[in-house]
Motif scaffolding. Structure first.
Motif, PDB file in Angstrom:
ATOM      1  N   ALA B 270       0.833  -1.199   0.000  1.00  0.00           N
ATOM      2  CA  ALA B 270       0.000   0.000   0.000  1.00  0.00           C
ATOM      3  C   ALA B 270       0.869   1.250   0.000  1.00  0.00           C
ATOM      4  O   ALA B 270       0.566   2.223  -0.693  1.00  0.00           O
ATOM      5  CB  ALA B 270      -0.925  -0.022   1.211  1.00  0.00           C
ATOM      6  N   LEU B 271       1.967   1.214   0.760  1.00  0.00           N
ATOM      7  CA  LEU B 271       2.857   2.372   0.796  1.00  0.00           C
ATOM      8  C   LEU B 271       3.480   2.621  -0.570  1.00  0.00           C
ATOM      9  O   LEU B 271       3.638   3.765  -1.004  1.00  0.00           O
ATOM     10  CB  LEU B 271       3.950   2.181   1.838  1.00  0.00           C
ATOM     11  N   ILE B 272       3.834   1.543  -1.283  1.00  0.00           N
ATOM     12  CA  ILE B 272       4.397   1.713  -2.623  1.00  0.00           C
ATOM     13  C   ILE B 272       3.385   2.409  -3.525  1.00  0.00           C
ATOM     14  O   ILE B 272       3.711   3.333  -4.271  1.00  0.00           O
ATOM     15  CB  ILE B 272       4.808   0.346  -3.226  1.00  0.00           C
ATOM     16  N   LEU B 273       2.121   1.974  -3.418  1.00  0.00           N
ATOM     17  CA  LEU B 273       1.106   2.571  -4.277  1.00  0.00           C
ATOM     18  C   LEU B 273       0.820   4.021  -3.914  1.00  0.00           C
ATOM     19  O   LEU B 273       0.338   4.788  -4.739  1.00  0.00           O
ATOM     20  CB  LEU B 273      -0.177   1.756  -4.222  1.00  0.00           C
ATOM     21  N   LEU B 274       1.133   4.393  -2.656  1.00  0.00           N
ATOM     22  CA  LEU B 274       0.913   5.788  -2.261  1.00  0.00           C
ATOM     23  C   LEU B 274       2.157   6.647  -2.469  1.00  0.00           C
ATOM     24  O   LEU B 274       2.092   7.735  -3.021  1.00  0.00           O
ATOM     25  CB  LEU B 274       0.514   5.850  -0.786  1.00  0.00           C
ATOM     26  N   GLY B 279       3.570   6.350  -7.212  1.00  0.00           N
ATOM     27  CA  GLY B 279       2.466   6.304  -6.266  1.00  0.00           C
ATOM     28  C   GLY B 279       1.555   7.518  -6.379  1.00  0.00           C
ATOM     29  O   GLY B 279       1.929   8.552  -6.925  1.00  0.00           O
ATOM     30  N   ALA B 280       0.357   7.390  -5.824  1.00  0.00           N
ATOM     31  CA  ALA B 280      -0.655   8.439  -5.958  1.00  0.00           C
ATOM     32  C   ALA B 280      -0.181   9.752  -5.344  1.00  0.00           C
ATOM     33  O   ALA B 280      -0.284  10.813  -5.963  1.00  0.00           O
ATOM     34  CB  ALA B 280      -1.949   7.964  -5.288  1.00  0.00           C
ATOM     35  N   VAL B 281       0.357   9.684  -4.113  1.00  0.00           N
ATOM     36  CA  VAL B 281       0.797  10.909  -3.440  1.00  0.00           C
ATOM     37  C   VAL B 281       1.968  11.533  -4.188  1.00  0.00           C
ATOM     38  O   VAL B 281       2.010  12.758  -4.399  1.00  0.00           O
ATOM     39  CB  VAL B 281       1.184  10.586  -1.981  1.00  0.00           C
ATOM     40  N   THR B 282       2.907  10.696  -4.631  1.00  0.00           N
ATOM     41  CA  THR B 282       4.066  11.197  -5.362  1.00  0.00           C
ATOM     42  C   THR B 282       3.638  11.914  -6.643  1.00  0.00           C
ATOM     43  O   THR B 282       4.112  13.010  -6.946  1.00  0.00           O
ATOM     44  CB  THR B 282       5.003  10.019  -5.720  1.00  0.00           C
ATOM     45  N   GLU B 283       2.714  11.274  -7.369  1.00  0.00           N
ATOM     46  CA  GLU B 283       2.220  11.874  -8.608  1.00  0.00           C
ATOM     47  C   GLU B 283       1.580  13.223  -8.327  1.00  0.00           C
ATOM     48  O   GLU B 283       1.774  14.207  -9.054  1.00  0.00           O
ATOM     49  CB  GLU B 283       1.178  10.952  -9.267  1.00  0.00           C
ATOM     50  N   PHE B 284       0.800  13.267  -7.224  1.00  0.00           N
ATOM     51  CA  PHE B 284       0.099  14.486  -6.858  1.00  0.00           C
ATOM     52  C   PHE B 284       1.090  15.630  -6.621  1.00  0.00           C
ATOM     53  O   PHE B 284       0.954  16.715  -7.181  1.00  0.00           O
ATOM     54  CB  PHE B 284      -0.747  14.218  -5.615  1.00  0.00           C
ATOM     55  N   PHE B 285       2.121  15.355  -5.818  1.00  0.00           N
ATOM     56  CA  PHE B 285       3.095  16.396  -5.521  1.00  0.00           C
ATOM     57  C   PHE B 285       3.891  16.782  -6.766  1.00  0.00           C
ATOM     58  O   PHE B 285       4.243  17.947  -6.953  1.00  0.00           O
ATOM     59  CB  PHE B 285       4.042  15.954  -4.403  1.00  0.00           C
ATOM     60  N   MET B 291       7.583  18.638  -7.986  1.00  0.00           N
ATOM     61  CA  MET B 291       8.649  17.933  -7.272  1.00  0.00           C
ATOM     62  C   MET B 291       9.071  16.706  -8.056  1.00  0.00           C
ATOM     63  O   MET B 291       8.260  16.053  -8.711  1.00  0.00           O
ATOM     64  CB  MET B 291       8.156  17.488  -5.886  1.00  0.00           C
ATOM     65  N   GLU B 292      10.340  16.382  -7.960  1.00  0.00           N
ATOM     66  CA  GLU B 292      10.825  15.246  -8.727  1.00  0.00           C
ATOM     67  C   GLU B 292      10.337  13.939  -8.098  1.00  0.00           C
ATOM     68  O   GLU B 292      10.275  13.819  -6.877  1.00  0.00           O
ATOM     69  CB  GLU B 292      12.355  15.258  -8.760  1.00  0.00           C
ATOM     70  N   LYS B 293       9.967  13.001  -8.957  1.00  0.00           N
ATOM     71  CA  LYS B 293       9.522  11.702  -8.440  1.00  0.00           C
ATOM     72  C   LYS B 293      10.748  10.870  -8.097  1.00  0.00           C
ATOM     73  O   LYS B 293      11.545  10.555  -8.964  1.00  0.00           O
ATOM     74  CB  LYS B 293       8.682  10.981  -9.492  1.00  0.00           C
ATOM     75  N   THR B 294      10.899  10.548  -6.833  1.00  0.00           N
ATOM     76  CA  THR B 294      12.103   9.813  -6.439  1.00  0.00           C
ATOM     77  C   THR B 294      11.731   8.469  -5.845  1.00  0.00           C
ATOM     78  O   THR B 294      10.564   8.155  -5.646  1.00  0.00           O
ATOM     79  CB  THR B 294      12.915  10.591  -5.394  1.00  0.00           C
ATOM     80  N   ARG B 295      12.780   7.712  -5.571  1.00  0.00           N
ATOM     81  CA  ARG B 295      12.597   6.397  -4.973  1.00  0.00           C
ATOM     82  C   ARG B 295      12.967   6.429  -3.495  1.00  0.00           C
ATOM     83  O   ARG B 295      13.557   5.500  -2.988  1.00  0.00           O
ATOM     84  CB  ARG B 295      13.467   5.379  -5.716  1.00  0.00           C
ATOM     85  N   TRP B 296      12.631   7.517  -2.781  1.00  0.00           N
ATOM     86  CA  TRP B 296      13.041   7.639  -1.382  1.00  0.00           C
ATOM     87  C   TRP B 296      12.468   6.531  -0.518  1.00  0.00           C
ATOM     88  O   TRP B 296      13.020   6.169   0.499  1.00  0.00           O
ATOM     89  CB  TRP B 296      12.605   8.994  -0.805  1.00  0.00           C
ATOM     90  N   LEU B 297      11.335   5.965  -0.962  1.00  0.00           N
ATOM     91  CA  LEU B 297      10.656   4.964  -0.147  1.00  0.00           C
ATOM     92  C   LEU B 297      11.491   3.688  -0.005  1.00  0.00           C
ATOM     93  O   LEU B 297      11.339   2.944   0.960  1.00  0.00           O
ATOM     94  CB  LEU B 297       9.299   4.642  -0.780  1.00  0.00           C
ATOM     95  N   TYR B 298      12.374   3.456  -0.987  1.00  0.00           N
ATOM     96  CA  TYR B 298      13.129   2.198  -0.963  1.00  0.00           C
ATOM     97  C   TYR B 298      14.434   2.392  -0.202  1.00  0.00           C
ATOM     98  O   TYR B 298      15.386   2.941  -0.739  1.00  0.00           O
ATOM     99  CB  TYR B 298      13.407   1.710  -2.379  1.00  0.00           C
TER     100      TYR B 298
END
Lengths: 337, 721
Positions: B270-274, B279-285, B291-298
């Motif tokens: 679920a966190l990956i999808l957000l 993810g939804a939140v990343t796309e939104f920002f 803001m650049e879409k990054t892989r900070w979650l990993y």
């Protein structure tokens, strides 16, 4: 298999272990394929009650090792060939005595190098996959060859598994060594490493990440990629232009199996053309080992892919494996952040 | 007391004469032997099959029964019985380890002869009853022989728990840990140290900014931060519940339970999808603010984030009981002495919550270190001990030695955390439930503190709500993240039911029923053993108590993968053969989750004033009655926590279970993990959603059954005027 009664709760409490007349199968491929095999087998052999559980190859090998001497598993069906070869090498499996006539060469080869202890049932080519949406958005030209992956345009876009934990990634490592020679292979792997965003633990993870766009490019087995693509993800598999290696899925009978006769019937059944032709029904697009089995149109056509003459005997041995992995750690893995 | 010993000895003798000594092919509890007329009891094996090594067991019962009849002096009688029981136990255990039909044999060459070499099957029901009888004959006699405070209930409980922990924790875990010391087939300490202190495990490179740290350091940093973070959040929640008049407490309560009842991998997915790169939140920002879409979650932050979501509820479960228990009278006293609310909280309430805070931290720390699902999904290149151990066992290059060394490193960290926790708590008394009357008004929080609690807890709650809406949403769409058209396919495939033929057609039913029945059996057992242990630790004094306390934590601290494999190694062969049964699953759950019962029990019990026990004992009750009538009713939240947690963990545990499930007894998580491995997220998430709802229902029912502990007439919060 599917006999479920409302009083199952009661039956579960009884501490029954394995019955002698049951056939205990561990299946290391996809659940749907496992289920289909069991119901088809029980239809053909109504007297044998199959008890099947799905576990990954690594888990199965660990269990077979721990149970050695008093195994609870009769037959181990499916999953990449390397662990099956390790089991054969360690004396954990035994020859089935089933004829390998009518099988393709790579399947026979598996049987020959393991003293007849394991036989090939399907093959899958190693490939590159890319997420079409991601590459388009970032304006990156798709890769066609292994050497494309060294290009700077893929910086931070490639995901691949760590060969220390994943058999898929080890196949990739061995393929590179066989394609380019050992020294050149490590140079290439290190420069691809510059573009790798992470080395995952599991071999199937990179393609799943690529399917969802979490990474742009992945390396893995082609039939897994085809499956993700048929589910609707914008994932495009590519057979690398230099040629590629492959895995052979295998079946083994465990040494000391309680129901050897049943296990032998299972191996015969698994090698037959009839059942091998049916795997596309459950969305499996690996290439069957029986020469007369029908191949699904979606299956990667091994004829058109440049396959290398993969040397399973050499690269499956513990000595080569240990040496290559040590070198990988020193020259590739240690540079990952 | 004489009667108790007598009864146990008689029971043992009967089972030696009548019950089948060995395990039959059909299983441990099959009653086939009643019908087929072929007796196989211990006595029969001695007489007919010349299994002479069973003679000492039988003799022990006969001899100690004779002692009961012919020795009149109570202390002498107890001492002689004690000696005989010890010898009987020793002989029985030794023959079980030495004479086995296959598998590893202890002390090879100790005994020879043809029948010995042929070996014997695993122990069956007869052997089990004989051993238990001898054990209780031993413990009851011990209490009469002038040691162990003369309380047979306490001595027997200690003896039983020690034996169970020895058999089901130490015995299996030794099988793996010993590999850390193995060099070329023999044991060596010299071989161990260089392996253990290798920079591959303890490397500190990340601290000086030169590459990555070793997995042990990574785990340590992660676990410390998770332990501290979850304890702080858990405390915020507990304070909101007990010290504020927050309106939506019920909803909050459910939200705090959700993450514990979530099958592994689901939160990570679920966190990956957000928050993943697409993810939804990343796309939104990215869209709103460029803001650049990054892989900070990993990596570290993703794992930490997921663990905070997953483990805060455990801290909350431990803390809520403790925070409720802090008596209003001390807070009143503080306020009467002119302290303001902040001072009261800081210098009175908070120090009294120490046992809860310490135990919550320890649990969070251990959970984080042992967590396997989140680092696997979100870890990226950030490697921790638990995943490294898993892949040392199942990876492409399996190395039991490496796994063992890493497991020792993990245990070292846990042991250190445990010691620190003990030092911090010290020897102070935290008893506040004394049985004396008080006004029942807890002091409200001061405004700043209340604001801090709201500001930390409520965003967490909101995020949890979002994550769970995502999960429910994911189970109803065709392809989570890509094709969001509505479908019921996943549910039909997993939980289909054919009404015309009255049959379960879904593929998940099998494992669903197994999981529920095993969890239902394991939960009460876990709670009983956990709370009994807590009672012994808090209320009784006995030799070796600290070691005993740590040993009960061991099974929790050992990573699940190690437990799983070591259980196969230990229980696939005589004398105890359990693999492929449901019993082994129940046992693994009971002993793996019992530490939560212990921790929660200790935290709750150290608040109960000893004078309550003493009053009960003075009024003529024995310690069993005291436990039942005085302590248990005051332990509501602890019992609730233990039951809930063990039930839920039996359903959501994954790494230990993977190795122990069999075709007959498959578990839900192993089914889900298999589907996730194959990329079939839809059905995995639908299954998870059904499990979450099942567990939520079970928890609500439990809460209804156990009820709320009534500490005082009213549980009010002082108005915040």
């Amino acid at each position: 298999m599917k006999k479920i009664s409302a009083i199952s709760a009661l039956a579960l409490v009884s501490a029954t272990g394995a019955f002698a007349d049951d056939l205990n199968v561990v299946c290391s491929t996809e659940q749907a394929w496992c289920d289909m095999m069991v119901s088809a087998f029980e239809e053909k052999h109504p007297d044998i009650d199959v008890q099947m559980v799905r576990k990954s190859t690594g888990e199965t090998l660990a269990q077979v090792r721990a149970e050695a001497g008093n195994p609870k598993i009769d037959v181990w069906w499916g999953g990449t060939g390397d662990p099956h070869l390790v089991a054969a090498e360690e004396g954990l499996s035994q020859p089935s005595g089933v004829s390998t006539d009518g099988l393709l060469d790579w399947a026979k080869n598996m049987s020959d190098i393991s003293d007849k202890k394991t036989v090939g049932i399907y093959a899958g080519a190693l490939a590159i996959a890319y997420n079409a949406d991601v590459l388009e958005e970032k304006n990156i030209a798709p890769p066609a060859c292994w050497s494309d992956l060294e290009d700077e345009r893929f910086k931070g876009e490639i995901q691949v598994a760590n060969p220390n934990s994943s058999g898929t990634a080890y196949t990739e490592l061995a393929t590179f060594v066989q394609l380019f020679g050992e020294d050149e292979a490590f140079v290439k792997l290190a420069s691809i490493g510059e573009n790798v965003n992470s080395y995952t633990k599991s071999g199937s993870a990179p393609s799943k990440a690529a399917a969802r766009g979490e990474t742009g490019v992945s390396i893995g087995f082609m039939h897994d990629m085809v499956k993700l693509a048929t589910q609707g993800f914008p994932l495009i598999p590519v057979a690398p232009c230099e040629g590629t290696g492959y895995e052979v899925g295998a079946v083994s009978i465990i040494n000391g199996a309680r129901n050897f006769d049943g296990a032998k019937k299972w191996v015969e059944f698994a090698l037959s053309a009839d059942i091998q032709s049916r795997s596309p029904e459950v969305g499996v697009f690996a290439v069957p080992s029986n020469a007369s089995a029908k191949v699904a149109p979606q299956s990667p056509d091994l004829e058109t892919i440049k396959l290398i003459d993969y040397d399973f005997a050499t690269y499956g041995s513990s000595a080569t494996r240990g040496r290559l992995l040590e070198r990988w750690d020193a020259e590739v893995g240690s540079k990952a952040n | 007391m004489k009667r108790t010993v007598y009864a146990w000895l008689l029971l043992g003798l009967m089972s030696f004469v009548f019950l089948p000594w060995h395990m039959t092919r059909d299983g441990f509890t099959s009653f086939q032997w009643l019908n087929d007329g072929s007796p196989s009891s211990g006595l029969f094996m001695v007489l007919e099959a010349s299994n002479w090594w069973l003679i000492p067991t039988g003799l022990a019962f006969v001899a100690s029964l004779l002692v009961q009849f012919f020795v009149a002096a109570p202390v002498a009688r107890a001492k002689i019985t004690l000696a005989i029981a010890v010898m009987g136990l020793f002989a029985t255990v030794l023959q079980g380890l030495v004479i086995v039909v296959n598998g590893p044999r202890a002390f090879t060459g100790l005994l020879s002869g043809e029948i010995v070499q042929a070996g014997q099957q695993s122990m069956g029901i007869g052997a089990a009853v004989c051993l238990i009888s001898l054990l209780f004959a031993f413990s009851v006699s011990l209490s009469q022989s002038g040691k162990g405070q003369g309380d047979a209930f306490v001595t027997s409980t200690i003896a039983l728990i020690i034996s169970l922990v020895a058999v089901f924790v130490f015995f299996p875990v030794m099988h793996i840990l010993i590999r850390a010391f193995e060099v070329d087939g023999s044991l060596s300490l010299i071989g161990f140290f260089p392996r253990f202190f290798s920079s591959e495990i303890w490397g500190l490179n990340c601290l000086i900014g030169a590459g990555s740290c070793g997995p042990a350091i990574n785990s340590l940093i992660l676990a410390t931060m998770t332990g501290a973070g979850t304890t702080a959040l858990g405390l915020s929640f507990a304070l909101i519940f007990t010290r504020t008049d927050f309106k939506a407490k019920k909803l909050l309560r459910i939200l705090t339970v959700l993450p514990i009842i979530t099958p592994p991998f689901v939160i990570g997915l679920a966190l990956i999808l957000l928050f993943g790169r697409t993810g939804a939140v990343t796309e939104f920002f990215a869209e709103m603010f460029g803001m650049e879409k990054t892989r900070w979650l990993y990596g570290f932050w993703g794992v930490y984030f997921a663990q905070m979501l997953s483990f805060t509820p455990i801290a909350f479960l431990v803390l809520i009981g403790v925070v409720q228990g802090v008596s209003p009278s001390v807070e009143e006293a503080s306020q009467t002495l002119d302290a303001d609310r902040w001072q009261t909280f800081r210098y009175v309430s908070l120090p009294l919550m120490r046992p809860g805070i310490a135990n919550a931290f320890l649990l969070g720390f251990i959970e984080s270190i042992a967590d396997f699902g989140n680092p696997l999904v979100l870890g990226g290149n950030f490697s921790v001990l638990s995943t490294d151990i898993f892949f040392a066992i199942v990876g492409a290059v399996a190395s039991p030695t490496k796994a063992a060394v890493l497991a020792v490193a993990l245990l070292t960290l846990t042991l250190s955390a445990f010691m620190l926790q003990r030092m911090w708590l010290g020897k102070k008394s935290y008893a506040t439930i004394t049985g004396k009357a008080d006004s029942g008004q807890n002091a409200g929080l001061n405004p700043v503190l209340r604001f801090i609690c709201y500001a930390t807890a409520l965003p967490w709650a909101a995020l949890t709500l979002v994550v769970y809406s995502m999960i429910i949403f994911g189970s109803f769409v065709k392809l989570w993240g890509y094709n969001h058209s509505f479908t019921l396919d996943h549910y039909i495939r997993a939980f289909g039911f054919d009404f015309s033929r009255w049959r379960f057609t879904g593929v998940a039913w099998d494992s669903y029923f197994t999981t529920l029945s095993i969890a239902t059996i394991a939960a009460p057992l876990t709670a009983i053993i956990g709370l009994a242990t807590a009672y012994l630790l808090v209320r009784q004094k006995f030799w070796g108590k600290e070691a005993f306390e740590f040993s009960t934590m061991l099974s929790f601290a050992v990573p699940g993968t190690v437990i799983g494999v070591s259980y196969i190694m230990a229980f696939n062969f005589a004398p105890i053969e359990l693999t492929g049964t449901s019993i082994i699953l129940i046992i693994v759950f009971v002993f793996r989750n019992m530490p939560v019962g212990v921790r929660g029990g200790i935290a709750a019990m150290s608040q109960l004033d000893k004078s309550l026990d003493e009053a009960s004992i003075t009024l003529g009750a024995n310690s069993f009655t005291t436990v039942r009538r005085v302590i248990l009713p005051l332990m509501g939240p602890a019992i609730m926590a233990a039951l809930t947690y063990s039930f839920v963990r039996a359903i959501t545990a994954v790494s230990a279970v993977i190795f122990l499930v069999s075709a007959r007894h498959n578990m839900a998580t192993s089914f889900i993990v298999g589907r996730v491995e194959n990329g079939e997220f839809g059905i995995a998430i639908a299954y998870s959603a059904v499990l979450i709802i099942t567990m939520l229902t079970a928890i609500l029912i439990l809460q209804g059954l156990i009820g709320v502990r009534r500490l005082r007439r009213t549980d009010r919060v002082q108005p915040s005027a």
